[in-house]
Design a protein around this motif. Structure first.
Motif, PDB file in Angstrom:
ATOM      1  N   ARG A   4      26.771   9.435  36.250  1.00  0.00           N
ATOM      2  CA  ARG A   4      26.160  10.333  35.026  1.00  0.00           C
ATOM      3  C   ARG A   4      25.461  11.573  35.659  1.00  0.00           C
ATOM      4  NH1 ARG A   4      21.187  10.595  33.186  1.00  0.00           N
ATOM      5  NH2 ARG A   4      20.475   8.853  34.349  1.00  0.00           N
ATOM      6  N   ILE A   5      26.004  12.819  35.171  1.00  0.00           N
ATOM      7  CA  ILE A   5      25.294  13.961  35.701  1.00  0.00           C
ATOM      8  C   ILE A   5      24.915  14.568  34.557  1.00  0.00           C
ATOM      9  CG2 ILE A   5      25.991  16.223  36.369  1.00  0.00           C
ATOM     10  CD1 ILE A   5      26.909  13.748  38.417  1.00  0.00           C
ATOM     11  N   ASP A   9      17.810  15.050  35.718  1.00  0.00           N
ATOM     12  CA  ASP A   9      17.841  14.332  36.959  1.00  0.00           C
ATOM     13  C   ASP A   9      17.065  15.331  37.872  1.00  0.00           C
ATOM     14  OD1 ASP A   9      19.149  12.354  35.706  1.00  0.00           O
ATOM     15  OD2 ASP A   9      21.029  12.556  36.887  1.00  0.00           O
ATOM     16  N   ALA A  12      18.198  18.517  40.366  1.00  0.00           N
ATOM     17  CA  ALA A  12      19.281  18.491  41.322  1.00  0.00           C
ATOM     18  C   ALA A  12      20.518  19.064  40.967  1.00  0.00           C
ATOM     19  CB  ALA A  12      19.413  16.968  41.893  1.00  0.00           C
ATOM     20  N   PRO A  14      24.729  19.172  40.415  1.00  0.00           N
ATOM     21  CA  PRO A  14      25.447  18.510  39.991  1.00  0.00           C
ATOM     22  C   PRO A  14      26.281  17.823  41.063  1.00  0.00           C
ATOM     23  CG  PRO A  14      25.613  20.102  38.538  1.00  0.00           C
ATOM     24  CD  PRO A  14      24.752  20.675  39.283  1.00  0.00           C
ATOM     25  N   GLU A  16      24.893  17.323  44.068  1.00  0.00           N
ATOM     26  CA  GLU A  16      24.178  16.379  44.586  1.00  0.00           C
ATOM     27  C   GLU A  16      23.938  15.055  43.863  1.00  0.00           C
ATOM     28  OE1 GLU A  16      21.321  14.575  47.081  1.00  0.00           O
ATOM     29  OE2 GLU A  16      23.031  16.001  47.600  1.00  0.00           O
ATOM     30  N   GLN A  17      23.915  15.437  42.545  1.00  0.00           N
ATOM     31  CA  GLN A  17      23.602  14.056  41.753  1.00  0.00           C
ATOM     32  C   GLN A  17      25.013  12.974  42.172  1.00  0.00           C
ATOM     33  OE1 GLN A  17      22.716  14.871  37.661  1.00  0.00           O
ATOM     34  NE2 GLN A  17      21.892  16.831  38.118  1.00  0.00           N
ATOM     35  N   LEU A  18      26.143  13.716  42.249  1.00  0.00           N
ATOM     36  CA  LEU A  18      27.374  13.049  41.964  1.00  0.00           C
ATOM     37  C   LEU A  18      27.276  12.397  43.665  1.00  0.00           C
ATOM     38  CD1 LEU A  18      30.143  12.424  41.238  1.00  0.00           C
ATOM     39  CD2 LEU A  18      30.910  14.506  41.964  1.00  0.00           C
ATOM     40  N   ALA A  20      24.721  11.616  45.527  1.00  0.00           N
ATOM     41  CA  ALA A  20      23.706  10.627  45.601  1.00  0.00           C
ATOM     42  C   ALA A  20      24.305   9.189  44.877  1.00  0.00           C
ATOM     43  CB  ALA A  20      22.448  11.142  44.836  1.00  0.00           C
ATOM     44  N   GLN A  21      24.798   9.343  43.778  1.00  0.00           N
ATOM     45  CA  GLN A  21      25.216   8.236  42.801  1.00  0.00           C
ATOM     46  C   GLN A  21      26.266   7.561  43.677  1.00  0.00           C
ATOM     47  OE1 GLN A  21      25.801   8.972  38.727  1.00  0.00           O
ATOM     48  NE2 GLN A  21      24.360  10.795  38.745  1.00  0.00           N
TER      49      GLN A  21
END
Length: 124
Positions: A4-5, A9, A12, A14, A16-18, A20-21
């Motif tokens: 989920r982007i 969040d 951060a 996108p 970095e979100q990807l 990290a997940q």
């Protein structure tokens, strides 16, 4: 694989979100070793992201040893303790040697590492 982007969040980017997940899911076992990840283009389309954003996340994950790319065969979750463990151990040794050369006491060098880890992992 559930990703989920969103803008909520903590701001951060996108990629970095990807990153990290995927990293967390690989570490927790939710994405098992050998799991084939979607193609860059496929994941970008499903998440509504630019292909370059997904490619950047994949490059960072590969550099961190979380995933490995096998050419046209695809991108897979790497074995835990593989490249990431080796690179982490090398970085730790390099830091320890540098701290010693700087004349830092072991306790002081360790305190600096703890502070850096808390800052990096968001532990306040």
């Amino acid at each position: 694989m559930t990703l989920r982007i969103g803008i909520e969040d903590g701001g951060a980017p996108p990629y970095e979100q990807l990153r990290a997940q995927i990293s967390e899911q690989a570490r927790s076992g939710a994405l098992p070793v050998g799991y084939k990840l979607p193609t860059v283009r496929g994941l970008a389309e499903s998440l509504g992201l630019a292909a370059n954003t997904v490619a950047k996340a994949y490059r960072v994950l590969e550099a961190d040893g979380v995933i490995e790319t096998h050419g046209r065969h695809g991108t897979f979750v790497a074995a835990a303790g593989g490249a990431a463990q080796k690179e982490g151990a090398a970085a730790a040794l390099s830091y320890a040697e540098r701290a010693r050369r700087l004349g830092l006491a072991e306790a002081d060098a360790l305190a600096l590492v703890r502070d850096a880890l808390r800052a990096s992992y968001g532990g306040g």
